[in-house]
Design a protein around this motif. Structure first.
Motif, PDB file in Angstrom:
ATOM      1  N   TYR A 129     -28.197  -0.992  59.335  1.00  0.00           N
ATOM      2  CA  TYR A 129     -28.214  -0.944  57.872  1.00  0.00           C
ATOM      3  C   TYR A 129     -27.020  -1.646  57.263  1.00  0.00           C
ATOM      4  CZ  TYR A 129     -32.389   1.826  57.511  1.00  0.00           C
ATOM      5  OH  TYR A 129     -33.697   2.227  57.559  1.00  0.00           O
ATOM      6  N   LEU A 130     -25.867  -1.602  57.955  1.00  0.00           N
ATOM      7  CA  LEU A 130     -24.712  -2.338  57.438  1.00  0.00           C
ATOM      8  C   LEU A 130     -24.957  -3.829  57.486  1.00  0.00           C
ATOM      9  CD1 LEU A 130     -21.599  -0.514  58.811  1.00  0.00           C
ATOM     10  CD2 LEU A 130     -22.134  -0.971  56.448  1.00  0.00           C
ATOM     11  N   LEU A 131     -25.481  -4.306  58.615  1.00  0.00           N
ATOM     12  CA  LEU A 131     -25.744  -5.732  58.728  1.00  0.00           C
ATOM     13  C   LEU A 131     -26.790  -6.151  57.694  1.00  0.00           C
ATOM     14  CD1 LEU A 131     -24.947  -8.191  60.376  1.00  0.00           C
ATOM     15  CD2 LEU A 131     -26.800  -7.694  61.941  1.00  0.00           C
ATOM     16  N   ALA A 132     -27.770  -5.283  57.460  1.00  0.00           N
ATOM     17  CA  ALA A 132     -28.777  -5.586  56.438  1.00  0.00           C
ATOM     18  C   ALA A 132     -28.118  -5.695  55.073  1.00  0.00           C
ATOM     19  CB  ALA A 132     -29.839  -4.496  56.430  1.00  0.00           C
ATOM     20  N   ASN A 133     -27.224  -4.767  54.763  1.00  0.00           N
ATOM     21  CA  ASN A 133     -26.559  -4.782  53.471  1.00  0.00           C
ATOM     22  C   ASN A 133     -25.657  -6.014  53.341  1.00  0.00           C
ATOM     23  OD1 ASN A 133     -23.871  -4.178  52.019  1.00  0.00           O
ATOM     24  ND2 ASN A 133     -25.208  -2.613  51.176  1.00  0.00           N
ATOM     25  N   LEU A 134     -24.977  -6.402  54.427  1.00  0.00           N
ATOM     26  CA  LEU A 134     -23.997  -7.478  54.330  1.00  0.00           C
ATOM     27  C   LEU A 134     -24.639  -8.856  54.391  1.00  0.00           C
ATOM     28  CD1 LEU A 134     -21.250  -6.041  56.684  1.00  0.00           C
ATOM     29  CD2 LEU A 134     -21.248  -6.047  54.204  1.00  0.00           C
TER      30      LEU A 134
ATOM     31  N   PRO B   8     -32.799   6.897  52.894  1.00  0.00           N
ATOM     32  CA  PRO B   8     -32.775   8.323  52.551  1.00  0.00           C
ATOM     33  C   PRO B   8     -33.168   9.236  53.707  1.00  0.00           C
ATOM     34  CG  PRO B   8     -34.068   7.088  50.963  1.00  0.00           C
ATOM     35  CD  PRO B   8     -33.677   6.130  52.020  1.00  0.00           C
ATOM     36  N   GLU B   9     -34.131   8.789  54.540  1.00  0.00           N
ATOM     37  CA  GLU B   9     -34.565   9.689  55.619  1.00  0.00           C
ATOM     38  C   GLU B   9     -33.558   9.729  56.757  1.00  0.00           C
ATOM     39  OE1 GLU B   9     -36.350   7.078  54.627  1.00  0.00           O
ATOM     40  OE2 GLU B   9     -36.731   5.727  56.301  1.00  0.00           O
ATOM     41  N   LEU B  10     -32.575   8.838  56.757  1.00  0.00           N
ATOM     42  CA  LEU B  10     -31.609   8.824  57.845  1.00  0.00           C
ATOM     43  C   LEU B  10     -30.258   9.371  57.417  1.00  0.00           C
ATOM     44  CD1 LEU B  10     -32.337   5.330  59.356  1.00  0.00           C
ATOM     45  CD2 LEU B  10     -32.837   7.515  60.377  1.00  0.00           C
ATOM     46  N   LYS B  11     -30.161   9.933  56.213  1.00  0.00           N
ATOM     47  CA  LYS B  11     -28.823  10.294  55.748  1.00  0.00           C
ATOM     48  C   LYS B  11     -28.215  11.426  56.558  1.00  0.00           C
ATOM     49  CE  LYS B  11     -29.854  13.374  51.886  1.00  0.00           C
ATOM     50  NZ  LYS B  11     -31.291  13.558  51.921  1.00  0.00           N
ATOM     51  N   ASP B  12     -29.021  12.165  57.336  1.00  0.00           N
ATOM     52  CA  ASP B  12     -28.442  13.246  58.136  1.00  0.00           C
ATOM     53  C   ASP B  12     -27.636  12.757  59.317  1.00  0.00           C
ATOM     54  OD1 ASP B  12     -31.402  15.201  57.646  1.00  0.00           O
ATOM     55  OD2 ASP B  12     -29.499  15.192  56.556  1.00  0.00           O
TER      56      ASP B  12
ATOM     57  N   GLY C 196     -15.262   4.291  58.227  1.00  0.00           N
ATOM     58  CA  GLY C 196     -16.536   4.930  58.529  1.00  0.00           C
ATOM     59  C   GLY C 196     -16.793   5.057  60.015  1.00  0.00           C
ATOM     60  N   PHE C 197     -16.364   4.076  60.800  1.00  0.00           N
ATOM     61  CA  PHE C 197     -16.650   4.142  62.234  1.00  0.00           C
ATOM     62  C   PHE C 197     -15.612   4.917  63.015  1.00  0.00           C
ATOM     63  CE2 PHE C 197     -20.458   1.970  62.734  1.00  0.00           C
ATOM     64  CZ  PHE C 197     -20.490   0.846  61.923  1.00  0.00           C
ATOM     65  N   LEU C 198     -14.406   5.094  62.479  1.00  0.00           N
ATOM     66  CA  LEU C 198     -13.371   5.747  63.271  1.00  0.00           C
ATOM     67  C   LEU C 198     -12.855   7.051  62.691  1.00  0.00           C
ATOM     68  CD1 LEU C 198     -11.335   2.598  64.303  1.00  0.00           C
ATOM     69  CD2 LEU C 198     -12.870   3.950  65.695  1.00  0.00           C
TER      70      LEU C 198
ATOM     71  N   SER D  32     -18.967   7.591  50.967  1.00  0.00           N
ATOM     72  CA  SER D  32     -19.886   7.145  49.910  1.00  0.00           C
ATOM     73  C   SER D  32     -20.497   5.788  50.219  1.00  0.00           C
ATOM     74  CB  SER D  32     -19.156   7.101  48.569  1.00  0.00           C
ATOM     75  OG  SER D  32     -18.046   6.242  48.692  1.00  0.00           O
ATOM     76  N   TRP D  33     -19.750   4.884  50.853  1.00  0.00           N
ATOM     77  CA  TRP D  33     -20.308   3.561  51.114  1.00  0.00           C
ATOM     78  C   TRP D  33     -21.421   3.622  52.168  1.00  0.00           C
ATOM     79  CZ3 TRP D  33     -18.828  -0.641  54.860  1.00  0.00           C
ATOM     80  CH2 TRP D  33     -19.449  -1.842  54.508  1.00  0.00           C
ATOM     81  N   PHE D  34     -21.175   4.355  53.253  1.00  0.00           N
ATOM     82  CA  PHE D  34     -22.213   4.487  54.269  1.00  0.00           C
ATOM     83  C   PHE D  34     -23.439   5.201  53.691  1.00  0.00           C
ATOM     84  CE2 PHE D  34     -19.654   2.448  57.025  1.00  0.00           C
ATOM     85  CZ  PHE D  34     -19.525   2.872  58.338  1.00  0.00           C
ATOM     86  N   GLN D  35     -23.184   6.165  52.816  1.00  0.00           N
ATOM     87  CA  GLN D  35     -24.334   6.847  52.217  1.00  0.00           C
ATOM     88  C   GLN D  35     -25.147   5.872  51.382  1.00  0.00           C
ATOM     89  OE1 GLN D  35     -22.506   9.962  50.022  1.00  0.00           O
ATOM     90  NE2 GLN D  35     -22.331  11.335  51.778  1.00  0.00           N
TER      91      GLN D  35
END
Lengths: 704, 101
Positions: A564-569, A531-535, A515-517, A523-526
């Protein structure tokens, strides 16, 4: 009858051309027939700090030059001295984008109107950064230790040519190899090619680059000019660089209570988020920053269960600093906040720090532990550092690498830890894959990308399959993350028997690397984004340049992704509804003082099209990271970062055919001559009017 | 306004008004005085008030030339040195050009 006939002819013509007129009215614009606009360009822009301006500037009406495609360094003679039609716009391939060629063109700025770099193959090594990054804002100053200042003992980036910090007074743009570049090359081959011996025939293919920057001299000047409000509309000429740091405690504190916390001891685990390149908007930072923060994110995930089951005595702060490339913006801000009671803990609460530097490009199987020799002269600090080293080295048991301490007299590499040391002698270690100078051949350049990390996927995989495929790079970073997590657990006083259960997940690591490179729109990042940041998810990797500090609470894409990743993890999924997630204080067990509540999209289950969105309760917070120099109004500060970026009105590039100067002068001359002739004729007719026009009137007079 | 139709006393009053008005930091009034009354003062045949009108026109001309000299010097110095004066130069400016020092 004559009128009838004329009418019929008019009708006929109108009928015939009416259709053409309607279809062609948009394409018939004269400007579109002359110019071909180039859309996918990345300019080099102007940055300023307390003493210098760096980057590129064009003139206000653009710089025009005859296109010349450079074939080798020797071919530079043509634009610099031999070519008969200066000024030239030099088109280079990326392998020719070297310091010597750029400096030669900089010195001949009357003949070189600008430079365009076409990105193709990577050279074997290229680093436009300085040899001693952040040398004036780290901890190694003349007063701290004279021998270690200015990289006297170890030059960290020996391949650095300092190109990013040069000042150019002609525009430099970057293009990718695509259709637009083909158009340019075709135009060059049609018109500008030198036929052996004979000179070039006009018209020639030329390019015009507009990148007029508003700010000049230095930050103090441009901030002063931005704040003067004599005229009706004050013009902002520059903006300070900055963003947000991402912070998360494993045991959160009340976010409104700042200052010292009694009996709290915190271990800081730090990594850097940002990177830069010569062309700022094109920053990729694979080894420079991604390797470090992905490892720390994986370690945070690995620690989640162990710290929830058996919380260790000390707290752990995961800190992802932004803006570190530009004189440690994020970390200097955090230290400033800690010293001035504007952060939830202060420097007395910090027990030790472990920073993850560049860890993906190993030259053997070992990774290295860097420490600061000067603070270690104090026995307490030395003992703590030795303890941290012991915890780290014992954490690699069962893994395929080992951690080696570097030479005792070697200073720290450029890292956020240096800013903490500047304030207080805190024990700490920087983990890196290099023993002396860095292994990164493309430090802070646009070649530091997925290919540099050998991130290769088998060719027959779809993007979703590539997301799941565990690469070798991901496996080695997972091992590093496991060691880091175990060491942090031990350092925080966790129960030793639980240590071996802490393991980082290779699937998470490989998904993050993808996702970063490669593509951030997967799908995982989505699933983890709001929802308001998906763009912000794009089919390319995100930008690693820190960008300008915005006055609204908006961060850039990279910051949101890490948040958001850190929040999810590290967070927990709750079963709050969307409206409850916005106002969780109304519920008895939830508190926005301790946690932040984020509504995320969630995955799409099979056999369904609706996403299962949910509310995540997390301790992750975004902390403002703007240099303290701008809050203090001290724009000539030697202590803090003073980097700003200039503003501009528009940036564009276009190509067109240009005529020779002689033809232009001839056209002008003919025009002026026609003007004077017409004036003479009018004067003549006016004075002799009675003679010229009276002969018509005579017969009428005769009738009287 | 056509000076030919005015009586001589009114011409003198007008010239005097413009002369005194120019002292209020209005050099263009002096320029107007010179241009407008030049014919009256030096070309027309003599009449009683012409001597005074001539004095006023001469003094207006001198005053205007003095203003031109002072303004030209100041403008040249300012345009040349504004960039070097840094902060002072910026505070003296109403519009500061973008992108150049």
């Amino acid at each position: 009858m004559f009128a009838e006939f004329a009418g019929k002819i008019l009708e006929y013509f109108v009928e015939r051309y009416r259709v053409h007129f309607v279809l062609d009215v948009s394409c018939n614009s004269v400007a579109q027939k002359i110019y071909v606009e180039l859309n996918n360009t990345v300019p080099c822009v102007r940055l300023l700090n307390a003493t210098h301006q760096i980057g590129c500037q064009s003139s206000i009406s653009g710089d025009t030059g005859v296109i010349h495609v450079l074939e080798s360094e020797a071919d530079l003679e043509w634009p610099l001295s031999k070519g008969p039609n200066p000024p030239y716009m030099v088109l280079l391939e990326s392998s020719l984008f070297t310091k010597s060629i750029m400096m030669k063109m900089k010195n001949a700025s009357s003949r070189v109107a600008g430079v365009v770099v076409v990105q193709k193959t990577s050279p074997p090594e290229f680093s436009p950064h300085t040899t001693c990054p952040n040398e004036n804002t780290g901890v190694y100053t003349e007063t701290y230790d004279h021998n270690l200042a200015h990289c006297n003992t170890t030059v960290w980036n020996p391949r650095g040519n300092g190109l990013s910090y040069e000042e150019f007074d002609s525009p430099v743009f970057s293009l990718k190899e695509d259709n637009e570049t083909e158009v340019i090359k075709q135009c060059y081959f049609d018109h500008n090619r030198v036929v052996n011996g004979s000179g070039l025939q006009y018209p020639l293919c030329a390019m015009q680059l507009f990148s007029h920057m508003h700010a000049v001299t230095d930050t103090a000047t441009c901030m002063r000019r931005s704040s003067m409000d004599f005229s009706t509309s004050p013009v902002m000429v520059c903006d300070p660089l900055g963003g947000y740091n991402v912070c998360a405690f494993i045991r959160p504190y009340n976010s409104t209570a700042f200052g010292h916390k009694e009996n709290e001891s915190v271990v800081i685990a730090a990594a850097r988020l940002d990177s830069r390149a010569f062309f700022l908007e094109d920053s990729t930072g694979a080894e420079g920053s991604v390797s470090g923060f992905v490892t720390l994110l994986a370690a945070a995930q690995a620690l989640r269960e162990a710290t929830q089951e058996a919380p260790p005595t000390r707290n752990i702060l995961f800190a992802f600093f932004h803006g570190e490339v530009f004189d440690y913006i994020g970390s200097s801000r955090m230290v400033y906040d800690m010293k001035n009671n504007m952060f939830v803990i202060d420097l007395d609460n910090v027990h030790s720090i472990l920073e993850i530097g560049q860890v993906a490009v190993r030259s053997g199987t070992n990774l290295f532990l860097h420490s600061d020799p000067v603070s270690r002269r104090n026995n307490t600090v030395h003992d703590e550092v030795t303890n941290l080293v012991k915890n780290l080295q014992s954490s690699t048991a069962g893994l395929n690498f080992s951690l080696v301490e570097t030479d005792f007299s070697q200073p720290l590499p450029p890292s956020s830890f240096q800013r903490l040391l500047r304030a207080r002698a805190i024990p700490g270690i920087v983990l890196a894959d290099h023993q002396t100078d860095i292994n990164n051949r493309y430090y802070e350049s646009f070649y530091d990308n997925a290919a540099h990390l050998n991130l290769t996927y088998p060719s027959n995989l779809s993007p979703e399959e590539q997301l799941e495929f565990v690469t070798d790079t991901a496996k080695s970073l997972t091992e590093v993350a496991t060691a880091v997590a175990r060491a942090l657990f031990k350092q925080a006083g966790g129960n030793n028997s639980q240590v071996n259960k802490i393991n980082a997940d290779p699937k998470t690591v490989t998904q993050m690397l993808y996702g970063f490179l490669v593509r951030s729109n997967n799908s995982w990042f989505q699933a983890v984004m709001a929802p308001e940041l998906k763009d912000i998810l794009q089919p390319n990797p995100p930008q690693y340049y820190v960008g300008v500090a915005k006055s609204s609470h908006q961060a850039n894409a990279l910051t949101y992704l890490v948040q958001y990743l850190l929040a999810n993890l590290t967070g927990t999924a709750t079963n709050l509804t969307q409206s409850q997630c916005k106002k969780p204080d109304e519920l008895p067990n939830e508190s926005t003082y301790l946690y932040s509540y984020l509504w995320v999209q969630g995955v799409v289950p099979p056999n369904s099209t609706q996403r299962e969105s949910f509310c995540v309760r997390t301790a992750v917070r975004l902390v403002k990271a703007v240099s303290p120099a701008f809050d203090l109004g001290d724009y000539i500060s030697k202590e803090y970062s003073t980097w700003t970026k200039s503003q501009w009105k528009f940036i564009k590039a276009r190509i067109f055919l240009v005529a020779s100067r002689d033809l232009e002068m001839l056209t002008l001359g003919v025009g002026v001559a026609v003007l004077f002739t017409s004036l003479l004729v009018t004067y003549f007719v006016r004075t002799k009017a009675d003679v010229l026009f009276s002969s018509v009137r005579e017969p009428n007079n005769a009738a009287y | 306004m056509n000076l030919e139709r005015l009586p001589n006393e009114e011409k003198l009053t007008l010239c005097r008004k413009y002369y005194f008005g120019g002292f209020a930091f209005l050099p263009f009034l002096w320029l107007v005085n010179v241009v407008w009354f030049f014919k009256e003062a030096f070309v027309e045949p003599t009449y009683t008030e012409q001597l005074q009108i001539k004095t006023y026109v001469k003094r207006s001309g001198l005053g205007f030339l003095l203003w031109v000299a002072v303004l030209t010097t100041w403008i040249t110095i300012f345009q040349h040195f504004r960039a070097e004066w840094g902060e002072v130069g910026d505070y003296l400016s109403f519009t500061i050009p973008l992108g150049i020092p």
